[in-house]
Design an enzyme around this catalytic site. Structure first.
Site, PDB file in Angstrom:
ATOM      1  N   ALA A  14      61.196  -2.153 102.797  1.00  0.00           N
ATOM      2  CA  ALA A  14      60.030  -1.363 103.197  1.00  0.00           C
ATOM      3  C   ALA A  14      59.147  -2.134 104.168  1.00  0.00           C
ATOM      4  O   ALA A  14      58.716  -1.600 105.202  1.00  0.00           O
ATOM      5  CB  ALA A  14      59.226  -0.939 101.971  1.00  0.00           C
ATOM      6  N   CYS A  47      70.941  -4.211  96.553  1.00  0.00           N
ATOM      7  CA  CYS A  47      71.937  -3.387  95.866  1.00  0.00           C
ATOM      8  C   CYS A  47      73.340  -3.972  95.980  1.00  0.00           C
ATOM      9  O   CYS A  47      74.224  -3.655  95.181  1.00  0.00           O
ATOM     10  CB  CYS A  47      71.931  -1.971  96.434  1.00  0.00           C
TER      11      CYS A  47
END
Length: 459
Positions: A14, A47
């Protein structure tokens, strides 16, 4: 025109997406960008860490999308190993600490982005800080785990928790030749699914040789004389031997800075923003990524859903706002996919307990089908569970557990949820068909047909 300064707290998805988008819209003469990152790495795929650990991804650096040097080459003053420890909102400044030297300094801002991410849940248990106990959230965490795995001679691993991180790390450790035990408090693994669907995951994990223990309340990490983890104890009096312990209990938003500064937080402790990702009540502060709560479009309430897909979208929206443009992030339906060995797991929308908490009356439909035509070589079983609103038939949620090709079918349901479709309308969806890809009636459509019958029977 005076040059403004943007300060970004957090150098992953982000934060650096916001910085990069803002830089595309405004050059250095208009906007100075300073970004602080407490770790060594930026713009990486957290991830992907389980797949690096398991060996499917060969090198750590394969997970890095953009290095600090690449960001600096784009006129972003990125400072790694630097942690922001205080926000002074009235003074429009942040206090940062150099983690290598311990020195502290203040930096003023005109615009501020908080992208502090999430942190692994670490329960306060005896031995939780022992050598060989690892939480997995950042690339630094992954590096420390890899170091432990290289040094450890034993091949026994205990994973505490059976959410996404837990099952993915269980697979990674199996791939490395470890004997794996998964301990979790719930009735079944994968609490993001309803228990009946979690039961399918439990059975499949056991068939794969992963020992999965339900309703296991961990009470302590037992250590040897050198302070290394040797076993995990539970309230039932059981001890599970371990040469390495991985915490897969979940994560919580890292919002201590925001809380101390009096910024608004939601029920899960995440920062609350408007649709443009601007912090509520603040003109020049934005926030995104794993530290925020977002609107659940199905339930109509905010939720903490830490996913890289959302974080990158948040960053694009924030960067547009900082750079003088306008963009929004309307919300999510809660779509997520995972796998453990050959088993694919997916969900979107609401579980039964979510629907109950939202005050919705619903029906359920569960079907078992195959991922391809049943006669096609390699056809694998898959189970689809669908929730629909009792009165209207509006789709509320879908869960899928099955073989290859099962998980990504959830995207059909995610689109239907976003569009507010009914299960009746879903039956007519023109989905692709050929024997290598689907039965004539795709499992999603079969589940929708059964849900339609359940809605009509409930009227």
């Amino acid at each position: 025109m005076a040059t403004e300064r943007l300060v970004v707290v957090g150098g992953d998805a982000a934060g650096m997406s916001a910085a990069s988008q803002a830089r595309r819209l405004k050059g250095p003469a208009e906007l100075e960008i300073v970004a602080f990152e407490r770790g060594h790495f930026t713009s990486y795929s957290a991830c992907g860490i389980p797949y690096w650990v398991g060996g499917q991804v060969a090198e750590r650096d394969d997970l890095i999308a953009r290095t600090p040097e690449e960001h600096r080459a784009r006129d972003i003053d990125l400072r790694t190993r630097t942690e922001v420890v205080e926000l002074d909102l009235p003074g429009s400044r942040v206090r940062a600490r150099d983690l290598e030297t311990g020195s502290e300094f203040w930096t003023g801002y005109d615009k501020l982005v908080l992208a502090t991410g999430a942190r692994p849940v670490r329960p306060r248990l005896p031995g939780i800080g022992a050598h060989g106990v690892h939480g997995i959230q950042t690339l630094d965490d992954g590096r420390r785990l890899m170091d432990t795995l290289r040094r450890t001679e034993g091949r026994r691993a205990v994973v505490v928790g059976a959410g996404y991180i837990g099952v993915e790390m269980a697979e990674a450790l199996v791939e490395r030749g470890y004997e794996v035990t998964v301990l979790h408090r719930g009735e079944q693994p994968m609490a993001t699914l309803d228990p009946d669907m979690g039961g399918l995951v439990h059975s499949a994990m056991n068939r794969m040789g992963i020992r999965t223990v339900s309703r296991a309340e961990v009470t302590k990490i037992l250590t040897d004389e050198e302070g290394r983890a040797r076993a995990v104890a539970t309230s039932a009096g059981e001890e599970y031997e371990a040469d390495v312990v991985v915490l897969g209990i979940g994560v919580e938003p890292r919002t201590a800075l925001a809380r101390a500064a009096g910024l608004p937080l939601g029920p899960s402790g995440g920062i609350l923003t408007d649709l443009s990702m601007r912090v509520r009540g603040q003109e020049n502060i934005w926030s995104g990524g794993d530290c925020v709560e977002v609107l659940d479009l199905v339930a109509g309430r905010t939720r903490h859903i830490p996913l890289g897909t959302h974080a990158n979208k948040h960053g694009q929206v924030i960067g547009s706002g900082v750079g003088g443009g306008y963009a929004t992030f309307p919300g999510v339906v809660g779509t997520a996919v995972s796998k453990v060995c050959d088993l694919e797991i997916a969900r979107t929308g609401l579980r039964e307990r979510d629907a109950l908490e939202a005050g919705l009356r619903f029906v359920t439909a569960t079907i078992t089908s195959t991922n391809t035509a049943g006669y096609y070589p390699g056809a694998a079983e898959m189970t689809v569970k669908m929730l629909a609103e009792r009165r209207t038939g509006r789709l509320l949620g879908v869960q899928i557990v099955g073989g290859a090709g099962a998980a990504k079918r959830v995207d059909i349901a995610a689109v239907a949820l976003t569009a507010g479709m009914t299960v009746d309308a879903m039956v007519s969806l023109d989905l692709g068909y050929a024997p290598p890809f689907s039965p004539v009636w795709d499992p999603i459509l079969v589940a929708a047909r059964k849900a339609v019958s359940a809605v009509r029977s409930a009227v």
